[in-house]
Each structure stands twice: as C-alpha cells, then as structure tokens.
Enzyme design. Structure first.
Site, PDB file in Angstrom:
ATOM      1  N   HIS A 237       0.820  -1.245  -0.062  1.00 16.93           N
ATOM      2  CA  HIS A 237      -0.087   0.038   0.028  1.00 16.93           C
ATOM      3  C   HIS A 237       0.901   1.411  -0.078  1.00 16.93           C
ATOM      4  CE1 HIS A 237       1.338  -0.361   4.241  1.00 16.93           C
ATOM      5  NE2 HIS A 237       1.006   0.864   4.521  1.00 16.93           N
ATOM      6  N   ASP A 239       0.707   5.352   1.778  1.00 13.78           N
ATOM      7  CA  ASP A 239       0.068   5.922   3.058  1.00 13.78           C
ATOM      8  C   ASP A 239      -0.913   7.066   2.528  1.00 13.78           C
ATOM      9  OD1 ASP A 239       0.938   3.868   4.500  1.00 13.78           O
ATOM     10  OD2 ASP A 239       2.662   5.315   5.213  1.00 13.78           O
ATOM     11  N   HIS A 294       4.741   0.235  -0.161  1.00 15.70           N
ATOM     12  CA  HIS A 294       5.542  -0.667   0.813  1.00 15.70           C
ATOM     13  C   HIS A 294       4.834  -1.775   1.493  1.00 15.70           C
ATOM     14  CE1 HIS A 294       3.574   2.903   2.888  1.00 15.70           C
ATOM     15  NE2 HIS A 294       3.632   1.973   3.954  1.00 15.70           N
ATOM     16  N   ARG A 304       8.179  -8.293  15.876  1.00 19.29           N
ATOM     17  CA  ARG A 304       8.552  -7.085  15.355  1.00 19.29           C
ATOM     18  C   ARG A 304       7.517  -5.987  15.806  1.00 19.29           C
ATOM     19  NH1 ARG A 304       7.477  -4.041  10.526  1.00 19.29           N
ATOM     20  NH2 ARG A 304       9.108  -2.525  10.288  1.00 19.29           N
TER      21      ARG A 304
HETATM   22  C1  LIG Z   1      -5.126   8.972   8.703  1.00 18.65           C
HETATM   23  C2  LIG Z   1      -5.164   7.827   8.156  1.00 18.65           C
HETATM   24  C3  LIG Z   1      -4.116   6.885   7.619  1.00 18.65           C
HETATM   25  C4  LIG Z   1      -4.973   5.565   7.595  1.00 18.65           C
HETATM   26  C5  LIG Z   1      -6.202   5.722   7.401  1.00 18.65           C
HETATM   27  C6  LIG Z   1      -6.441   6.756   8.378  1.00 18.65           C
HETATM   28  C7  LIG Z   1      -6.456   6.135   9.768  1.00 18.65           C
HETATM   29  C8  LIG Z   1      -5.488   5.074   9.846  1.00 18.65           C
HETATM   30  C9  LIG Z   1      -4.464   4.952   8.878  1.00 18.65           C
HETATM   31  C10 LIG Z   1      -4.054   3.425   8.625  1.00 18.65           C
HETATM   32  C11 LIG Z   1      -3.087   2.961   9.832  1.00 18.65           C
HETATM   33  C12 LIG Z   1      -2.684   1.419   9.395  1.00 18.65           C
HETATM   34  C13 LIG Z   1      -2.236   1.589   7.866  1.00 18.65           C
HETATM   35  C14 LIG Z   1      -3.056   2.143   7.128  1.00 18.65           C
HETATM   36  C15 LIG Z   1      -2.565   1.992   5.798  1.00 18.65           C
HETATM   37  C16 LIG Z   1      -4.424   1.927   7.317  1.00 18.65           C
HETATM   38  O1  LIG Z   1      -5.086   0.740   7.006  1.00 18.65           O
HETATM   39  O2  LIG Z   1      -5.214   2.616   8.330  1.00 18.65           O
HETATM   40  C17 LIG Z   1      -3.359   3.548   7.861  1.00 18.65           C
HETATM   41  C18 LIG Z   1      -4.033   4.384   6.688  1.00 18.65           C
HETATM   42  C19 LIG Z   1      -3.701   5.007   5.262  1.00 18.65           C
HETATM   43  O3  LIG Z   1      -2.457   5.495   5.183  1.00 18.65           O
HETATM   44  O4  LIG Z   1      -4.222   4.854   4.357  1.00 18.65           O
HETATM   45  O1  LIG Z   2       5.176  -1.689  10.578  1.00 17.90           O
HETATM   46  C1  LIG Z   2       5.710  -1.385   9.376  1.00 17.90           C
HETATM   47  O2  LIG Z   2       6.989  -1.250   9.010  1.00 17.90           O
HETATM   48  C2  LIG Z   2       4.951  -0.576   8.262  1.00 17.90           C
HETATM   49  C3  LIG Z   2       3.476   0.026   8.659  1.00 17.90           C
HETATM   50  C4  LIG Z   2       2.980   0.561   7.882  1.00 17.90           C
HETATM   51  O3  LIG Z   2       3.259   0.474   6.761  1.00 17.90           O
HETATM   52  C5  LIG Z   2       1.679   1.295   8.227  1.00 17.90           C
HETATM   53  O4  LIG Z   2       1.086   1.375   9.161  1.00 17.90           O
HETATM   54  O5  LIG Z   2       1.092   2.074   7.382  1.00 17.90           O
HETATM   55 FE   LIG Z   3       1.983   2.280   5.758  1.00 15.36          FE
END
Ligand SMILES: C=C1C[C@]23C[C@H]1CC[C@H]2[C@@]12CCC[C@@](C)(C(=O)O1)[C@H]2[C@@H]3C(=O)O
Ligand SMILES: O=C(O)CCC(=O)C(=O)O
Ligand SMILES: [Fe+2]
Length: 378
Positions: A237, A239, A294, A304
């Site tokens: 994905h 961010d 990533h 981890r």
């Molecule tokens: C501010 C954010 C960023 C979110 C959505 C929202 C709330 C939680 C975040 C995360 C957290 C975990 C990884 C991620 C990939 C997910 O699944 O939820 C993130 C996502 C994103 O970067 O899309």
């Molecule tokens: O744990 C990690 O190294 C990556 C986590 C991640 O990509 C995320 O929380 O968006």
């Molecule tokens: Fe991420």
C-alpha cells in the site's frame, strides 16, 4: 492532539471478530485464513517483481541522512526525488521518548487477548485495538495486530491499564509532540529542496508551524510466525496522509518497492526514524515526490514492533499541486482535494486512487515510480 473525525466514515469498518481469539504467536502452522501462498492469492504478493530485469544494483539501500549535517537539506531532496523514503538520525527526538514508546508497545501487545479485545476499535471508530484498516482489500489476513490512536487514547487506555493509564497516555502525548515537531521540520526541508517557501503552503498556518495539522498513530505488532514465507505483516500500500514517520524496533520487516521493480528492506538503525512521502505530498509536489509502495514481512523467531505516525493537513484544507511546480514539462497532474475527500476515495479505490485522479500522463522519459499499472506490468 487533534482528532480527525471524518476519517471514521471514510474507511470501511472491519469487524474485530476477524481477529482470532487466539494469539497469532500460538499457532504452530499457518491457518488457511493467513496463508498468502495459494493459487489465486493476491497478485502482488512478494516477489512478483523479482523476475524483472532490473538495472538496479543489489547493494542499493534506502538513504540514511544525518539531520545535524549541513548538507542534510540537499540529501533529503535527492532521497525523496529518487526513493520517496529515507532514514533519519540526529533528528532531535530524544532516545528516551523512543524507548518509552517501545516499552509501551511491549506492555500493550503482551496483554492477554481478552483484555486487548475489551479495548477493540468500535465499528464506527478510529481509536482502539484491531486489524489494519486496509485489511478488507486483501483476500488473506495479515500476520499482525494494531492499535490506532487519533486524539486522546485515554478512553481505551483506561480499559487496558486501569491503574497506570496516565503513565501510558503521557508517553503517547510526548511522542506525538516530538514527532509532530519533527514532521514540521522535515516538511519544510523537503519542500525547500524544491524551492518552495512558507508562503506557498497557506494551510501550514501563519508561522508555518502546522498548528492545525494532526497526527494519527498506529502501534503495530508482528508476532513471530511459523512460516514467514507464506505470511504477510501488512500488504502492499501507500500511506494516505501527507508524511509518515516510522519507528521500528531492532527487527527488520519493512520493505519499499524500488522503481516498481524490487523490494528493498529498510534495515533497522538504532535511534533512526523512517521518513516516507505519503499520497498528499505527492499531490502537493505535483508528482515530484512519490509516495512509495511498501509492505511489512514477518519473522520466524523475532516479534517485530513498529509505530507509524501519519502526519496530515487540517481535515478540510484544500491540497493542490503547488503552482510553482506546474510547468510545461511537468503539467498539472492532480486536482485539488481535502484529506477527508481523499480518504473517502481511497476507501473505495485503494491502491488505484492516485492513478485514478491523475489529470495527465507524465511527459515521455519520466516514469512515475508510483504508477500502479506499471507495478502490475512489473
Ligand atoms: C489517517 C489515516 C491513515 C490510515 C487511514 C487513516 C486512519 C488510519 C491509517 C491507517 C493505519 C494503518 C495503515 C493504514 C494503511 C491503514 O490501514 O490505516 C493507514 C491508513 C492509510 O494511510 O491509508
Ligand atoms: O510496520 C511497518 O513497518 C509498516 C507499517 C505501515 O506501513 C503502516 O502502518 O502504514
Ligand atoms: Fe504504511
């Protein structure tokens, strides 16, 4: 610490019952639900890209930048233009703050599962214990558990630690303050490298201190795994925020996709933080910086732990490519979006969101490292 209310409605809810009542690290074999190596499993699992003829040297590694050195700004610009990610040391966040956070992570994830489930994320909530919010986009479950903090963690921490919740809330608050300040510093260095000044980004506030911006934290645990080659900690994905800072303990797992071709592990460096371009910074820089794909893999004998700090603009700030960066050779690539709007789109289109809102194709010769179609093509 500000909250981001509308995110709640943006991402699909993912019921907590999807988390097994059993600890992942008690499994001796990978259950079918978590086995990513199967016919028809998700197409970009792992080494999809390894068959490509790559002209990249194997020694290629994510840049490590010492923020105390005078050439740091230049190195940051180069790292973000070519990788979209780097590690930073001498960043000014006290090691004690990182160590306290690591203690919190251990204490949190070592709690008995029924206790953690009492602090589960509500179906319409952001905060709490649960799976990654992107889980529903993948056919298999991830080998991980997480805890999201947006605003105050008090309500959930009271459940987890009825007697010690103040201590743990303080750790979160201090971590938030330090990482937010570092994000502000890094954003100006990153933009400065492109000739952008504070006047170009009005939503950063009158002093450019991002006072109304906020961070969402994701505390992550990747338990030991009996067969790490078949499992995935978090699937591929990008961010959806502006900039991500990642703290990882001394165990590797994070991998970034290099030029759509090869997975490169971000090796843990003591005291370092990983800095990643996220989608909204890609939009703001009109694609000059790309948010890298990533994922995180897991280990057979090491658990981890990581914390991702997602730094975002004020919820309703209008983010559009900075005018100075729109030129005849780099035409306008993205429309104006707010974070809330972007998250809604992302919740629908996931990894196709950025390509789908893109206004024009890049000029010939320039390839977009983040073009999902390129990734599918390999
Ligand atoms: C501010 C954010 C960023 C979110 C959505 C929202 C709330 C939680 C975040 C995360 C957290 C975990 C990884 C991620 C990939 C997910 O699944 O939820 C993130 C996502 C994103 O970067 O899309
Ligand atoms: O744990 C990690 O190294 C990556 C986590 C991640 O990509 C995320 O929380 O968006
Ligand atoms: Fe991420």
């Amino acid at each position: 610490m500000a909250t981001i209310p509308k995110i709640t409605e943006a991402y699909r809810t993912d019921p907590i019952h999807a988390i097994t009542n059993k600890n992942l690290d008690s499994f001796e074999e990978i259950p079918d639900t978590h086995d990513w190596v199967q016919p028809n499993s998700f197409p970009s699992f792992r080494d999809d890209h390894s068959n490509n003829i790559s002209d990249l040297p194997d020694t290629d590694s994510v840049p490590l930048i010492d923020l105390s050195l005078p050439n740091a700004p230049k190195l940051i610009g180069n790292a973000l233009r070519t990788w979209g990610v780097f590690q930073v040391i001498n960043h000014g966040v006290p090691i004690s703050v990182l160590n306290s956070m690591e203690t919190l992570l251990h204490d949190l994830f070592d709690l008995p599962t029924p206790q953690k489930l009492k602090a589960a994320r509500a179906p319409d909530g952001v905060n709490g214990y649960g799976r990654f919010r992107i889980s529903p986009f993948f056919p298999k479950s991830m080998w991980s558990e997480g805890f999201t903090v947006s605003g105050s963690p008090l309500e959930h921490f009271q459940i987890l630690w009825p007697h010690d919740c103040t201590k743990y809330c303080d750790i979160i608050e201090e971590f938030d303050r330090e990482l937010k300040a570092l994000c502000g510093r890094l954003v100006w260095l990153a933009l400065g490298a492109l000739g952008i000044t504070k006047e170009d980004v009005h939503w950063a506030g009158p002093n450019g201190d991002f006072e109304t911006s906020s961070g969402v934290m994701n505390l992550n645990s990747y338990p030991v795994c009996p067969d790490p080659d078949r499992a995935m900690g978090i699937g591929v994905h990008t961010d959806s925020c502006f900039l991500t800072l990642l703290y990882q303990n001394n165990t590797s797992g994070l991998q970034v996709l290099r030029e759509g071709k090869r997975w490169v592990t971000v090796e843990p460096v003591t005291g370092a933080l990983v800095v990643q371009v996220a989608d909204l910074l890609q939009i703001l820089t009109n694609g000059l910086y790309s948010s890298p794909f990533h994922q995180a893999v897991v280990n057979r004998d090491r658990k981890r732990l990581s914390v991702a700090y997602f730094f975002g603009p004020p919820e309703n700030a209008e983010i559009s490519p900075i005018k100075k960066l729109v030129t005849p050779t780099q035409p306008l690539l993205y429309p104006t979006v707010t974070w809330a709007e972007y998250l809604r789109k992302k919740a629908e289109l996931f990894n196709d969101t950025l390509p789908s809102i893109r206004l024009s194709t890049p000029p010939t010769g320039l390839s977009d490292v983040n073009d999902h179609n390129q990734m599918k093509r390999g």
